[in-house]
Structure formats: C-alpha cells, structure tokens
Write a protein that holds these residues in place. Structure first.
Motif, short mmCIF file in Angstrom:
data_model
loop_
_atom_site.label_atom_id
_atom_site.label_comp_id
_atom_site.label_asym_id
_atom_site.label_seq_id
_atom_site.Cartn_x
_atom_site.Cartn_y
_atom_site.Cartn_z
N GLU A 75 18.92 26.62 24.31
CA GLU A 75 18.33 26.14 25.56
C GLU A 75 18.35 27.20 26.65
O GLU A 75 17.98 26.94 27.79
CB GLU A 75 19.09 24.91 26.05
CG GLU A 75 18.99 23.71 25.12
CD GLU A 75 19.81 22.54 25.61
OE1 GLU A 75 20.14 22.52 26.82
OE2 GLU A 75 20.12 21.66 24.80
N ARG A 76 18.81 28.42 26.29
CA ARG A 76 18.86 29.56 27.21
C ARG A 76 19.83 29.32 28.36
O ARG A 76 19.67 29.86 29.46
CB ARG A 76 17.47 29.92 27.73
CG ARG A 76 16.47 30.24 26.63
CD ARG A 76 15.11 30.65 27.18
NE ARG A 76 15.20 31.90 27.90
CZ ARG A 76 15.19 33.11 27.32
NH1 ARG A 76 15.09 33.23 26.00
NH2 ARG A 76 15.25 34.22 28.06
N LEU A 77 20.84 28.48 28.11
CA LEU A 77 21.91 28.32 29.07
C LEU A 77 22.93 29.45 28.91
O LEU A 77 23.53 29.90 29.87
CB LEU A 77 22.59 26.96 28.89
CG LEU A 77 21.68 25.74 29.08
CD1 LEU A 77 22.44 24.47 28.76
CD2 LEU A 77 21.14 25.70 30.51
N HIS A 112 23.96 31.48 35.63
CA HIS A 112 22.54 31.15 35.59
C HIS A 112 22.30 29.71 35.16
O HIS A 112 21.44 29.01 35.72
CB HIS A 112 21.81 32.12 34.65
CG HIS A 112 20.37 31.76 34.43
ND1 HIS A 112 19.95 31.03 33.33
CD2 HIS A 112 19.26 31.98 35.19
CE1 HIS A 112 18.64 30.85 33.42
NE2 HIS A 112 18.21 31.42 34.53
N TRP A 113 23.07 29.24 34.16
CA TRP A 113 22.84 27.89 33.66
C TRP A 113 23.10 26.83 34.73
O TRP A 113 22.54 25.76 34.71
CB TRP A 113 23.69 27.61 32.42
CG TRP A 113 25.18 27.65 32.65
CD1 TRP A 113 26.01 28.70 32.44
CD2 TRP A 113 26.00 26.57 33.13
NE1 TRP A 113 27.31 28.37 32.77
CE2 TRP A 113 27.33 27.06 33.19
CE3 TRP A 113 25.76 25.26 33.52
CZ2 TRP A 113 28.40 26.29 33.62
CZ3 TRP A 113 26.82 24.48 33.95
CH2 TRP A 113 28.12 24.99 33.99
N GLN A 119 30.34 20.57 31.58
CA GLN A 119 28.91 20.30 31.43
C GLN A 119 28.35 20.66 30.06
O GLN A 119 27.33 20.08 29.65
CB GLN A 119 28.14 21.03 32.53
CG GLN A 119 28.52 20.56 33.92
CD GLN A 119 27.54 21.01 34.99
OE1 GLN A 119 26.34 21.10 34.74
NE2 GLN A 119 28.03 21.28 36.18
N ILE A 120 28.96 21.58 29.35
CA ILE A 120 28.36 22.03 28.09
C ILE A 120 29.24 21.75 26.88
O ILE A 120 28.75 21.31 25.83
CB ILE A 120 28.04 23.55 28.16
CG1 ILE A 120 26.94 23.78 29.20
CG2 ILE A 120 27.63 24.10 26.80
CD1 ILE A 120 26.55 25.24 29.37
N ALA A 166 23.50 25.59 23.51
CA ALA A 166 23.32 26.16 24.84
C ALA A 166 22.53 27.46 24.78
O ALA A 166 21.70 27.73 25.66
CB ALA A 166 24.68 26.39 25.50
N LEU A 194 31.73 25.20 32.77
CA LEU A 194 31.18 25.33 31.43
C LEU A 194 31.77 24.27 30.51
O LEU A 194 31.07 23.69 29.67
CB LEU A 194 31.46 26.73 30.88
CG LEU A 194 30.83 27.09 29.55
CD1 LEU A 194 29.32 27.25 29.69
CD2 LEU A 194 31.44 28.37 28.98
N GLN A 225 27.75 34.40 29.18
CA GLN A 225 27.35 33.64 30.37
C GLN A 225 26.69 34.60 31.36
O GLN A 225 27.34 35.47 31.92
CB GLN A 225 28.56 32.97 31.02
CG GLN A 225 28.21 32.22 32.29
CD GLN A 225 29.37 31.44 32.86
OE1 GLN A 225 29.56 30.27 32.57
NE2 GLN A 225 30.18 32.09 33.69
N ARG A 254 19.79 26.98 37.04
CA ARG A 254 18.49 27.17 36.39
C ARG A 254 17.43 26.22 36.95
O ARG A 254 16.30 26.64 37.23
CB ARG A 254 18.63 26.97 34.87
CG ARG A 254 17.34 27.26 34.13
CD ARG A 254 17.53 27.13 32.63
NE ARG A 254 17.78 25.75 32.22
CZ ARG A 254 17.73 25.33 30.96
NH1 ARG A 254 17.46 26.19 29.99
NH2 ARG A 254 17.98 24.07 30.66
N ASP A 255 17.78 24.98 37.12
CA ASP A 255 16.80 24.01 37.60
C ASP A 255 16.38 24.29 39.04
O ASP A 255 15.20 24.18 39.38
CB ASP A 255 17.35 22.58 37.47
CG ASP A 255 17.54 22.16 36.03
OD1 ASP A 255 16.94 22.81 35.14
OD2 ASP A 255 18.30 21.20 35.78
#
Length: 313
Positions: free
Chosen positions: A309-311, A252-253, A114-115, A306, A111, A171, A256-257
């Motif tokens: 963006e639904r992260l 999940h984040w 990346q965020i 985040a 986390l 999260q 997600r892709d």
C-alpha cells in the motif's frame, strides 16, 4: 488412579511411580508387569523409598500388602502431585502443538497502533488459547530484562547479542507544512532556505534531533534545526503542522491522505534522508514456540501489506 501400564510406565520407573503402582495393584507381583519391571526390582524400589523417607510404607504378609497410615498420607500427596504434573504436561504439549499462552509484544506507538497491532488482534480470533500483552515504546528494549517476547523498532539497530532481527521495511519521512502556512511564507527550495521558516523538531536526549539531508551531489549532510517548537512524538508534531505552526518531519504513511488532498504540502522530497529501517527483534532460540512463530508471521504479513500500500518501502 494410575492406569494399567503394559509397556513403558507412564511416569517412568522412579520410586514414587513404583510406589503408586503397588498401591493400585495391591502387590509387588501385580505391579511389576505394569511397570515393565521384575517383582524383585519393584521390592527394591519400595525399599529405597522407605529408607529415604525413614518410614514403613506397607505391612507385608504372605497373602497381601496393606498400606501403613503414613503410606496412605504419602499416597494422596503423590497422586495430587502426579495429577498436577499431568495438567502441566498437557498445557506444555498444547503450547508446543498450537499457538497458546501469552505473547508479550512491544511496538512503536503510531506504527504499532495503526499498522501492526490489528494483525495481532486478528490472531486472537483464530487461536482461542492465544493472548497478547502489548505495550508501546521507542527505546531499544532489553528483551530478557523486560520480559518481552518480540519487539518492533524503527531506526538503525546496534549489535544485539543473542537477539534475532528481521527487517520489515523502511519508514519514509517527509518534511511538510500546512497549505495555509506556505501561503504566507513560500516554499523552501533548498536546505539553506529552512533558516527562513518556523521549524518543528523532535526532542532527543534533551535537545532537538538533527535532520538528515542529501546534497545536490548526493552526499549526506546533517542539519541542526533551531526549532520554534520542540515536541515529543509524531502526533504532537503533526498537530502543530496542521495548525500552521511550521515545518516538521513526520512519517509519510501518517500524512499520506492529507498530502493527497493538499491539506499538507511536502518540501525537499528529493533531499530528505531521514528514512529509517523497521525491524522485528526477538531472543534467539533453537526452538520457537508456535505462539511466537504466528506472531512474527502476522507482523511480517502486516508489514508486507503496508509495503504493497506504499505505507512502508
């Protein structure tokens, strides 16, 4: 050189300041207005200093004052000290007026990387005197003992005396496996079906961490996985999941892709209950330096982005 002082003295009316003013002015009478003192008060201050040092500082005549050899050495030492005080006071004033200095930050590895961390990198572009010392950890930190200014942690917090906590979001986690894995094994429809699958669990205190689920009635239940793989960290877990080694819980984040394109498939979404709060924590203080304030603000903004963006949720 000490500048002319017509009102309040620059360094206060301590005896060393009086001594330096007399050195510059050449007499008690000339130094007195600069210090907002009487000539008698200046003479008494010099007398106290001579008594404390046990040396004579001035040769006094009816016409002028002359420094003794000891006073000349002492004057240079005092001036160097006052100059250093000037520099430190200027630095402290800068720290109090704009973000400057080093902020020691501890972030959760994924986390954070990346965020959150990119928002801190951006602060360095805006504030030229601001620096960051960033480390990663999942342990609940001893902020004072470890010299950490601010930490971000995922999970429920215990009572932390003297520490301020700000919730940043939640999260979400998903239980997922690869498309190829499910092609050969089928999808679990309930928690009981997990016994028929290869499970990938995180290690906690030397054993597999329990998973949390909701029952169909909405009650919370703990599930103790019997893992084929016991792995340390979400990146190892994700690598094993993508390699078709079984089912595991990951943020999940992070996936997600892969879920969106069908490379990974999540299961029991309405039953998984391992979602964890994310908090920023820092030592409580009546005064917050600008460097800490802008750091907290940047972390909060990154968390809000985040969420948008639904992260995070």
């Amino acid at each position: 050189m000490i500048p002319e002082m017509t009102g309040r003295p620059r360094f206060g009316r301590d005896d060393v300041s009086v001594f330096l003013a007399v050195c510059d002015a050449g007499s008690f009478a000339a130094a007195a207005p600069r210090l907002a003192l009487t000539a008698s008060a200046v003479a008494k201050a010099i007398g106290r200093l001579e008594a404390r040092l046990n040396v004579r500082l001035f040769h006094r005549t009816t016409r002028r004052l002359a420094l003794t050899a000891e006073a000349a050495v002492y004057r240079e030492a005092c001036r160097a000290a006052r100059n250093r005080i000037d520099i430190v006071e200027a630095e402290l004033a800068l720290l109090a007026s704009e973000p400057a200095g080093t902020v020691r930050v501890s972030l959760p590895p994924l986390l954070g990387a990346q965020i959150l961390a990119p928002a801190l990198y951006a602060l360095c572009d805006r504030w030229s005197h601001l620096r960051f010392d960033i480390s990663t950890s999942t342990a609940l930190s001893d902020l004072v003992g470890e010299g950490i200014d601010i930490a971000v942690r995922v999970g429920d917090l215990t009572d932390l005396p003297g520490v301020t906590a700000r919730r940043l979001g939640i999260q979400r986690v998903v239980l997922c496996g690869s498309r190829d894995y499910f092609a050969g094994r089928g999808l679990p429809r309930d928690v009981d079906d997990l016994s028929e699958h290869d499970l990938i669990a995180a290690v906690r205190h030397g054993r597999a961490a329990a998973w949390q689920f909701l029952t169909r009635d909405g009650d919370r239940q703990t599930f103790d996985p019997e893992p084929r793989l016991l792995l340390d960290g979400s990146m190892l877990t994700l690598a094993a999941i993508r390699a078709g080694r079984g089912l595991g819980l990951v943020p999940h984040w992070l996936v997600r892709d892969q879920l969106a394109i069908g490379e990974l498939v999540s299961v029991l979404d309405d039953l998984v209950a391992d979602h964890l709060p994310v908090h920023a924590i820092w030592i409580t203080s009546p005064v917050m330096l600008p460097r800490l304030r802008v750091t907290i603000d940047a972390i909060v903004r990154a968390s809000r982005a985040a969420i948008a963006e639904r992260l995070l949720v």
